[in-house]
Design a protein around this motif. Structure first.
Motif, PDB file in Angstrom:
ATOM      1  N   GLN A   1      42.936  36.496  39.302  1.00  0.00           N
ATOM      2  CA  GLN A   1      42.220  37.138  40.391  1.00  0.00           C
ATOM      3  C   GLN A   1      43.181  37.959  41.222  1.00  0.00           C
ATOM      4  O   GLN A   1      44.369  37.681  41.290  1.00  0.00           O
ATOM      5  CB  GLN A   1      41.410  36.134  41.193  1.00  0.00           C
ATOM      6  N   THR A   2      42.609  38.999  41.819  1.00  0.00           N
ATOM      7  CA  THR A   2      43.419  40.006  42.489  1.00  0.00           C
ATOM      8  C   THR A   2      44.005  39.521  43.818  1.00  0.00           C
ATOM      9  O   THR A   2      45.031  40.042  44.248  1.00  0.00           O
ATOM     10  CB  THR A   2      42.591  41.284  42.757  1.00  0.00           C
TER      11      THR A   2
ATOM     12  N   TRP B   1      49.055  43.424  34.854  1.00  0.00           N
ATOM     13  CA  TRP B   1      48.024  44.331  35.363  1.00  0.00           C
ATOM     14  C   TRP B   1      47.724  44.045  36.829  1.00  0.00           C
ATOM     15  O   TRP B   1      47.602  44.962  37.641  1.00  0.00           O
ATOM     16  CB  TRP B   1      46.757  44.223  34.517  1.00  0.00           C
ATOM     17  N   LEU B   2      47.603  42.761  37.187  1.00  0.00           N
ATOM     18  CA  LEU B   2      47.317  42.401  38.577  1.00  0.00           C
ATOM     19  C   LEU B   2      48.427  42.901  39.508  1.00  0.00           C
ATOM     20  O   LEU B   2      48.147  43.409  40.599  1.00  0.00           O
ATOM     21  CB  LEU B   2      47.141  40.882  38.711  1.00  0.00           C
ATOM     22  N   ALA B   3      49.679  42.780  39.086  1.00  0.00           N
ATOM     23  CA  ALA B   3      50.802  43.268  39.896  1.00  0.00           C
ATOM     24  C   ALA B   3      50.720  44.777  40.077  1.00  0.00           C
ATOM     25  O   ALA B   3      51.005  45.298  41.162  1.00  0.00           O
ATOM     26  CB  ALA B   3      52.129  42.875  39.255  1.00  0.00           C
ATOM     27  N   SER B   4      50.308  45.487  39.031  1.00  0.00           N
ATOM     28  CA  SER B   4      50.203  46.939  39.141  1.00  0.00           C
ATOM     29  C   SER B   4      49.080  47.340  40.109  1.00  0.00           C
ATOM     30  O   SER B   4      49.172  48.374  40.761  1.00  0.00           O
ATOM     31  CB  SER B   4      49.953  47.589  37.762  1.00  0.00           C
ATOM     32  N   GLN B   5      48.056  46.504  40.231  1.00  0.00           N
ATOM     33  CA  GLN B   5      46.972  46.796  41.174  1.00  0.00           C
ATOM     34  C   GLN B   5      47.446  46.624  42.607  1.00  0.00           C
ATOM     35  O   GLN B   5      47.062  47.381  43.489  1.00  0.00           O
ATOM     36  CB  GLN B   5      45.759  45.890  40.898  1.00  0.00           C
ATOM     37  N   LYS B   6      48.294  45.620  42.853  1.00  0.00           N
ATOM     38  CA  LYS B   6      48.824  45.403  44.204  1.00  0.00           C
ATOM     39  C   LYS B   6      49.712  46.570  44.614  1.00  0.00           C
ATOM     40  O   LYS B   6      49.722  46.962  45.771  1.00  0.00           O
ATOM     41  CB  LYS B   6      49.624  44.094  44.248  1.00  0.00           C
ATOM     42  N   GLU B   7      50.436  47.152  43.649  1.00  0.00           N
ATOM     43  CA  GLU B   7      51.305  48.296  43.942  1.00  0.00           C
ATOM     44  C   GLU B   7      50.509  49.505  44.379  1.00  0.00           C
ATOM     45  O   GLU B   7      50.988  50.332  45.133  1.00  0.00           O
ATOM     46  CB  GLU B   7      52.135  48.661  42.705  1.00  0.00           C
ATOM     47  N   HIS B   8      49.251  49.621  43.904  1.00  0.00           N
ATOM     48  CA  HIS B   8      48.417  50.781  44.219  1.00  0.00           C
ATOM     49  C   HIS B   8      47.621  50.617  45.520  1.00  0.00           C
ATOM     50  O   HIS B   8      46.875  51.505  45.890  1.00  0.00           O
ATOM     51  CB  HIS B   8      47.461  51.087  43.052  1.00  0.00           C
ATOM     52  N   GLU B   9      47.740  49.463  46.161  1.00  0.00           N
ATOM     53  CA  GLU B   9      46.978  49.224  47.407  1.00  0.00           C
ATOM     54  C   GLU B   9      47.603  49.973  48.566  1.00  0.00           C
ATOM     55  O   GLU B   9      48.749  50.228  48.653  1.00  0.00           O
ATOM     56  CB  GLU B   9      46.905  47.729  47.722  1.00  0.00           C
TER      57      GLU B   9
ATOM     58  N   PRO C   1      36.785  36.363  48.904  1.00  0.00           N
ATOM     59  CA  PRO C   1      36.572  37.478  49.830  1.00  0.00           C
ATOM     60  C   PRO C   1      36.099  38.715  49.088  1.00  0.00           C
ATOM     61  O   PRO C   1      36.314  38.865  47.887  1.00  0.00           O
ATOM     62  CB  PRO C   1      37.968  37.695  50.430  1.00  0.00           C
ATOM     63  N   ALA C   2      35.480  39.631  49.815  1.00  0.00           N
ATOM     64  CA  ALA C   2      34.899  40.825  49.199  1.00  0.00           C
ATOM     65  C   ALA C   2      35.917  41.621  48.399  1.00  0.00           C
ATOM     66  O   ALA C   2      35.586  42.204  47.380  1.00  0.00           O
ATOM     67  CB  ALA C   2      34.275  41.698  50.269  1.00  0.00           C
ATOM     68  N   SER C   3      37.188  41.643  48.851  1.00  0.00           N
ATOM     69  CA  SER C   3      38.200  42.436  48.150  1.00  0.00           C
ATOM     70  C   SER C   3      38.781  41.716  46.934  1.00  0.00           C
ATOM     71  O   SER C   3      39.454  42.339  46.131  1.00  0.00           O
ATOM     72  CB  SER C   3      39.323  42.812  49.111  1.00  0.00           C
TER      73      SER C   3
END
Length: 146
Positions: free
Chosen positions: A24-25, A138-146, A2-4
């Motif tokens: 992957q995110t 790092w991936l977990a930290s990106q989910k926290e910022h969503e 998906p695009a995201s």
């Protein structure tokens, strides 16, 4: 994807080996890929280019081996230089992540699965597993910022 969703390669920088993982995110999961040989911290840039062509990541993540008190170490300075070179050569966004204890955790994981004794790390390299662990951080930290 998906695009995201973004594909990301993670690097556990070392002076003799550099562990590589892919994640992957969308799921936040990562898996070990391989270890690259390095000579005094300098990789074979063509091997990295080949990985980038194969996986076509949207971003790269490099682990920073900070001291336990969070201050920079000599190795973290070298890892930051590696990350700047990655960005300069390949023009892909590079993010750095605190990787304290990722190698320790990787060795612990190998021991718990029965594959990790000090003499068996050559057969079950720890660097790519450490790269997967730091990439998942790092991936977990990106989910926290969503």
């Amino acid at each position: 994807m998906p695009a995201s969703a973004q594909r990301v390669l993670g690097f556990d920088y070392g002076t003799r080996q550099i562990g590589v993982a892919v994640g992957q995110t969308l799921t936040g999961n990562a898996r070990p890929l391989k270890e690259l040989r390095a000579r005094d911290g300098i990789p074979d840039w063509e091997q990295i280019a080949a990985l980038l062509r194969e996986w076509q990541p949207d971003a790269l993540v490099v682990g920073l081996p900070l001291n336990m008190d969070g201050t920079p170490s000599e190795m973290s300075a070298r890892a930051e230089k590696f990350s700047r070179r990655l960005h300069g050569r390949f023009q892909i966004p590079v993010h750095c992540v605190d990787e304290r204890l990722s190698t320790f955790e990787a060795k612990q994981t190998l021991r718990e699965t029965g594959r990790g004794t000090p003499s068996s790390y050559r057969d079950n390299p720890v660097d790519s597993l450490a790269a997967a662990l730091l990439l998942e951080t790092w991936l977990a930290s990106q989910k926290e910022h969503e």
